[in-house]
Design a protein around this motif. Structure first.
Motif, PDB file in Angstrom:
ATOM      1  N   LEU A  32       0.782  -1.190  -0.114  1.00  9.45           N
ATOM      2  CA  LEU A  32      -0.155   0.158  -0.069  1.00  9.45           C
ATOM      3  C   LEU A  32       1.130   1.232   0.070  1.00  9.45           C
ATOM      4  N   CYS A  65      -5.354   5.059  -9.353  1.00  8.10           N
ATOM      5  CA  CYS A  65      -6.353   5.324  -8.665  1.00  8.10           C
ATOM      6  C   CYS A  65      -6.584   6.675  -8.087  1.00  8.10           C
ATOM      7  N   GLU A  69      -4.500   6.702  -1.955  1.00  5.58           N
ATOM      8  CA  GLU A  69      -3.347   5.477  -1.974  1.00  5.58           C
ATOM      9  C   GLU A  69      -3.557   4.515  -3.049  1.00  5.58           C
ATOM     10  N   ARG A  70      -2.669   3.817  -3.337  1.00  7.91           N
ATOM     11  CA  ARG A  70      -2.522   3.024  -4.457  1.00  7.91           C
ATOM     12  C   ARG A  70      -2.076   1.551  -4.102  1.00  7.91           C
ATOM     13  N   PRO A 188      -7.887  -0.259  -3.911  1.00  7.67           N
ATOM     14  CA  PRO A 188      -7.844   1.054  -3.199  1.00  7.67           C
ATOM     15  C   PRO A 188      -8.895   1.811  -3.553  1.00  7.67           C
ATOM     16  N   PHE A 191     -11.090   2.456  -0.706  1.00  7.87           N
ATOM     17  CA  PHE A 191     -10.371   3.273   0.583  1.00  7.87           C
ATOM     18  C   PHE A 191     -11.469   4.069   1.252  1.00  7.87           C
ATOM     19  N   GLY A 201      -4.556   2.275   6.476  1.00  8.12           N
ATOM     20  CA  GLY A 201      -4.747   3.004   5.035  1.00  8.12           C
ATOM     21  C   GLY A 201      -4.162   4.396   5.306  1.00  8.12           C
TER      22      GLY A 201
END
Length: 209
Positions: A32, A65, A69-70, A188, A191, A201
């Protein structure tokens, strides 16, 4: 016969146990990463990620994304190569330039199936204590799965050298443990800023942009 062959060629990993066993000669790890760091690893025109792929003959993907986050996916022939890929990626994440490191604290958040995480923690926390002591890094396992997935986040922090030592020990557990129960990778796009601190996360942080 033709049908069976076609099934093998276009198999999506959902086939029977016999067929899916053929996939175990590859080792996959998902990480992540904050979207900003993901951009640094990819590099201008994709030059950084292309170099990492060719240097280590590994599949490295960081799908786009829109959230904070990716997920970076690394697939290689064995865990040591995956460790090397991540070791080479960290300087880009921290904008140190290729192969450079100023000795500052580094962090990596691994997405690992919930059934394997128990082996990383060990009986009465024995294994995670051993990994911490052997590597000198801090290892934290988040108790909640990432949203709509079977992944739990294992956070490793310390200098680059210490993080790499911890990764090697964690990957050894992962490589020698079979996944039990349903396996649903974290997307993600799902999220959840509200629960980010519970599952590890980046969505709950102040710099989520």
């Amino acid at each position: 016969m033709a049908n069976m062959k076609r099934g093998g060629e276009y198999d999506n990993g959902m086939g029977g146990p016999k067929r899916s066993r053929a996939y175990t000669d590859k080792f996959e790890m998902r990480i992540l990463v904050p979207s900003k760091m993901a951009g640094s690893v990819i590099g201008k025109g994709g030059q950084n990620i292309q170099k990492i792929r060719s240097d280590f003959q590994a599949q490295v993907r960081i799908p786009d994304c829109p959230g904070p986050e990716r997920v970076m996916s690394v697939v290689a022939s064995d865990p040591d190569i995956v460790t090397s890929v991540l070791q080479s990626s960290i300087p880009y994440m921290y904008e140190q330039g290729e192969g450079a490191d100023d000795g500052g604290e580094r962090e990596m958040r691994l997405l690992i199936h919930q059934s394997i995480v128990g082996g990383i923690i060990g009986k009465s926390g024995q294994k995670i204590k051993e990994i911490r002591e052997n590597s000198g890094s801090n290892v934290k396992v988040y108790s909640n799965c990432a949203p709509q997935s079977s992944d739990r986040c294992v956070q490793v922090t310390g200098s680059l050298e210490k993080v790499v030592m911890a990764l090697q020990q964690i990957f050894e557990v992962v490589a020698n443990t079979d996944i039990k129960g349903y396996d649903n990778h974290y997307d993600p796009n799902n999220f959840d800023a509200f629960y980010a601190n519970d599952y590890g996360g980046y969505g709950g942080m102040d710099n989520d942009g």
